[in-house]
Motif scaffolding. Structure first.
Motif, PDB file in Angstrom:
ATOM      1  N   ASP A   1       0.840  -1.190   0.000  1.00  0.00           N
ATOM      2  CA  ASP A   1       0.000   0.000   0.000  1.00  0.00           C
ATOM      3  C   ASP A   1       0.882   1.249   0.000  1.00  0.00           C
ATOM      4  OD1 ASP A   1      -1.740   2.186   0.934  1.00  0.00           O
ATOM      5  OD2 ASP A   1      -3.203   0.584   1.163  1.00  0.00           O
ATOM      6  N   TRP A   2       0.594   2.159  -0.879  1.00  0.00           N
ATOM      7  CA  TRP A   2       1.371   3.387  -1.000  1.00  0.00           C
ATOM      8  C   TRP A   2       1.304   4.216   0.281  1.00  0.00           C
ATOM      9  CZ3 TRP A   2       0.520   8.734  -1.241  1.00  0.00           C
ATOM     10  CH2 TRP A   2       1.571   9.474  -1.763  1.00  0.00           C
ATOM     11  N   ASN A   3       0.153   4.190   0.963  1.00  0.00           N
ATOM     12  CA  ASN A   3      -0.027   4.982   2.184  1.00  0.00           C
ATOM     13  C   ASN A   3       0.636   4.359   3.404  1.00  0.00           C
ATOM     14  OD1 ASN A   3      -1.647   7.128   1.082  1.00  0.00           O
ATOM     15  ND2 ASN A   3      -3.271   5.607   0.887  1.00  0.00           N
ATOM     16  N   ASP A   4       0.773   3.042   3.389  1.00  0.00           N
ATOM     17  CA  ASP A   4       1.383   2.343   4.527  1.00  0.00           C
ATOM     18  C   ASP A   4       2.146   1.132   3.993  1.00  0.00           C
ATOM     19  OD1 ASP A   4       2.141   1.040   6.836  1.00  0.00           O
ATOM     20  OD2 ASP A   4       0.130   1.003   7.716  1.00  0.00           O
ATOM     21  N   PRO A   5       3.456   1.292   3.732  1.00  0.00           N
ATOM     22  CA  PRO A   5       4.240   0.220   3.122  1.00  0.00           C
ATOM     23  C   PRO A   5       4.298  -1.085   3.919  1.00  0.00           C
ATOM     24  CG  PRO A   5       5.438   2.298   3.073  1.00  0.00           C
ATOM     25  CD  PRO A   5       4.218   2.512   3.920  1.00  0.00           C
ATOM     26  N   LYS A   6       3.808  -1.098   5.167  1.00  0.00           N
ATOM     27  CA  LYS A   6       3.764  -2.346   5.936  1.00  0.00           C
ATOM     28  C   LYS A   6       2.502  -3.148   5.617  1.00  0.00           C
ATOM     29  CE  LYS A   6       4.415   0.194   9.445  1.00  0.00           C
ATOM     30  NZ  LYS A   6       4.429   0.862  10.691  1.00  0.00           N
ATOM     31  N   MET A   7       1.570  -2.539   4.881  1.00  0.00           N
ATOM     32  CA  MET A   7       0.292  -3.164   4.559  1.00  0.00           C
ATOM     33  C   MET A   7       0.253  -3.478   3.058  1.00  0.00           C
ATOM     34  SD  MET A   7      -1.294  -3.086   7.477  1.00  0.00           S
ATOM     35  CE  MET A   7      -3.021  -3.279   7.171  1.00  0.00           C
ATOM     36  N   PHE A   8      -0.638  -4.392   2.683  1.00  0.00           N
ATOM     37  CA  PHE A   8      -0.855  -4.689   1.274  1.00  0.00           C
ATOM     38  C   PHE A   8      -2.108  -3.987   0.789  1.00  0.00           C
ATOM     39  CE2 PHE A   8       1.768  -8.275   2.562  1.00  0.00           C
ATOM     40  CZ  PHE A   8       2.697  -8.306   1.526  1.00  0.00           C
ATOM     41  N   ASN A   9      -2.128  -3.635  -0.482  1.00  0.00           N
ATOM     42  CA  ASN A   9      -3.283  -3.007  -1.100  1.00  0.00           C
ATOM     43  C   ASN A   9      -4.126  -4.105  -1.757  1.00  0.00           C
ATOM     44  OD1 ASN A   9      -4.977  -1.739  -3.071  1.00  0.00           O
ATOM     45  ND2 ASN A   9      -3.761   0.105  -2.802  1.00  0.00           N
ATOM     46  N   THR A  10      -5.393  -4.182  -1.398  1.00  0.00           N
ATOM     47  CA  THR A  10      -6.263  -5.221  -1.955  1.00  0.00           C
ATOM     48  C   THR A  10      -7.010  -4.745  -3.198  1.00  0.00           C
ATOM     49  OG1 THR A  10      -8.111  -4.592  -0.534  1.00  0.00           O
ATOM     50  CG2 THR A  10      -6.603  -6.301   0.302  1.00  0.00           C
TER      51      THR A  10
END
Length: 113
Positions: free
Chosen positions: A82-91
């Motif tokens: 995820d661009w907003n939070d690189p520790k998360m994945f974008n679904t």
């Protein structure tokens, strides 16, 4: 739905709506139904699928890379950070295999809240 059809889109598969009873309504309405994307009963006969959110902004011809069969050679799902939070994945963009075990795992987490 009608505005998508008027823009030339066709409905490929209808995924049942899913809203856990403890879900907070608002900006994430509909996010829970993404668990249904892994349901191998809904997508029987498909080896892999490409999911793109209807509000995704495709800015590169590299989107065609998602159709490469080797993208899932060693994993059941491919996603971007995820661009907003690189520790998360974008679904919003996923390449995945429908999988009964993964569906039950994701469905259980979604329904637990």
């Amino acid at each position: 739905e009608n505005w998508l059809q008027s823009a030339g889109w066709e409905k490929f598969k209808e995924v049942p709506s899913l809203v856990p009873r403890n879900a907070v309504l608002g900006i994430n309405d509909g996010i829970h139904m993404k668990a249904m994307l892994f349901n191998d009963e809904i997508f029987a006969g498909y080896d892999r699928l490409v999911y793109i959110d209807s509000d995704a902004w495709v800015r590169s011809s590299k989107i065609a890379d998602l159709l490469d069969p080797s993208i899932l050679s060693s994993m059941p799902i491919a996603m971007t950070y995820d661009w907003n939070d690189p520790k998360m994945f974008n679904t919003g963009v996923m390449v995945y295999r429908p999988n009964k075990a993964m569906f039950h795992e994701v469905f259980g987490m979604v329904m637990a809240g």
